[in-house]
Design a protein around this motif. Sequence first.
Motif, PDB file in Angstrom:
ATOM      1  N   SER A  98       2.573  35.960  12.190  1.00 48.77           N
ATOM      2  CA  SER A  98       3.600  35.782  11.162  1.00 48.77           C
ATOM      3  C   SER A  98       4.699  34.857  11.645  1.00 48.77           C
ATOM      4  O   SER A  98       5.751  34.745  11.012  1.00 48.77           O
ATOM      5  N   ALA A  99       4.472  34.177  12.750  1.00 47.05           N
ATOM      6  CA  ALA A  99       5.379  33.173  13.287  1.00 47.05           C
ATOM      7  C   ALA A  99       4.669  31.816  13.254  1.00 47.05           C
ATOM      8  O   ALA A  99       3.438  31.751  13.162  1.00 47.05           O
ATOM      9  N   VAL A 157       5.930  25.729   9.995  1.00 48.83           N
ATOM     10  CA  VAL A 157       6.490  26.589   8.939  1.00 48.83           C
ATOM     11  C   VAL A 157       6.102  26.073   7.562  1.00 48.83           C
ATOM     12  O   VAL A 157       5.812  26.854   6.649  1.00 48.83           O
ATOM     13  N   ASP A 158       6.064  24.768   7.381  1.00 48.52           N
ATOM     14  CA  ASP A 158       5.723  24.190   6.077  1.00 48.52           C
ATOM     15  C   ASP A 158       4.292  24.507   5.656  1.00 48.52           C
ATOM     16  O   ASP A 158       3.987  24.524   4.452  1.00 48.52           O
ATOM     17  N   GLN A 159       3.410  24.771   6.619  1.00 53.49           N
ATOM     18  CA  GLN A 159       2.016  25.063   6.303  1.00 53.49           C
ATOM     19  C   GLN A 159       1.781  26.550   6.032  1.00 53.49           C
ATOM     20  O   GLN A 159       0.681  26.927   5.649  1.00 53.49           O
ATOM     21  N   SER A 195       1.023  16.916  13.425  1.00 57.43           N
ATOM     22  CA  SER A 195       2.340  16.299  13.281  1.00 57.43           C
ATOM     23  C   SER A 195       3.395  17.394  13.256  1.00 57.43           C
ATOM     24  O   SER A 195       3.324  18.324  12.435  1.00 57.43           O
ATOM     25  N   TYR A 196       4.353  17.286  14.160  1.00 52.83           N
ATOM     26  CA  TYR A 196       5.426  18.278  14.241  1.00 52.83           C
ATOM     27  C   TYR A 196       6.768  17.569  14.341  1.00 52.83           C
ATOM     28  O   TYR A 196       7.036  16.873  15.326  1.00 52.83           O
ATOM     29  N   ARG A 197       7.572  17.690  13.299  1.00 53.90           N
ATOM     30  CA  ARG A 197       8.901  17.103  13.231  1.00 53.90           C
ATOM     31  C   ARG A 197       8.879  15.599  13.540  1.00 53.90           C
ATOM     32  O   ARG A 197       9.699  15.089  14.295  1.00 53.90           O
ATOM     33  N   GLN A 244       6.610  32.606   5.297  1.00 57.00           N
ATOM     34  CA  GLN A 244       7.812  31.876   5.682  1.00 57.00           C
ATOM     35  C   GLN A 244       9.028  32.803   5.672  1.00 57.00           C
ATOM     36  O   GLN A 244       9.892  32.717   6.544  1.00 57.00           O
ATOM     37  N   TRP A 245       9.092  33.695   4.683  1.00 58.54           N
ATOM     38  CA  TRP A 245      10.183  34.663   4.643  1.00 58.54           C
ATOM     39  C   TRP A 245      10.114  35.619   5.827  1.00 58.54           C
ATOM     40  O   TRP A 245      11.129  35.937   6.453  1.00 58.54           O
TER      41      TRP A 245
END
Length: 270
Positions: A200-201, A207-209, A65-67, A215-216
């Motif tokens: 790291s991307a 991003v939530d996972q 699930s993405y957005r 995330q930073w």
Amino acid sequence: MATKLTFETAPPTVAPRAADLFAVIYREYALLARNRINLILSLAPMLVYLLLVNTSLSNLVGSISYRGADLRFAVFLLPMVLAMSIVSASGTSGVALFQEELSGVATQLWSYPMRRSRFLLGKLLAGVSLVLGQSLLALGVAALIFDLPFGLEGWAGLLVALTLAAIAFNGLYLAAAITITDFQTFMVLSNVSILVLVFSAPSMYTVDQMPTVLQWISAINPLTYAINGMRDAALFGFADAWVNLLVLALIAMVTYGVAGRALLNRARNL
């Protein structure tokens, strides 16, 4: 009595300039495309991830699930594969810069009576076109293997984002290759940076996972904006991707400015 020679027309002035530019572009193509080691090093990561990792994980994960949209994992991973192709090819362009210096060719080139701006422009055009060409090859292979659910605007957005990402990362690695004077240091940085940038991307996950620290890091990772830009443009259109595309354009402007100035300064020291 000597005969005085006269000319009805002035000698051409534009043609030599265009010839210089085309000669630089042709030379860069030959340098990057004819070197089998460079081609293997730039194509291998993309093919491994596209043909092995993408297909294997797609069968394992199924969908994600993405957005608010449910996507097949193969479609979700496609921007990551394209980004890896861009980074690999951009690193190869940087390696070619060291190769021409180590062989002494750079000294000969800068000794030739040619405008440095045309030399720099030819190098940039050739590098970007080769990076983009390899990425389009990856996209073509993916389109044959996977059923990509993109509409007309999605394909257009993906191509625009892909082009901006190729321009930005070619400039980034070119600036690094010109700034770093030691070849071994650049090789270590180039090879390690591929893994650091990709993982790291939000490449294989949203991003939530990601852990908070990652995330930073992803917020300052330029590959984040390339992956999100391609993914959002392909799935949702330009309206959802314009921020990422703007960041890529700014990265390209800054890196080419740094690369151009550094290359001219480096040429004076040869």
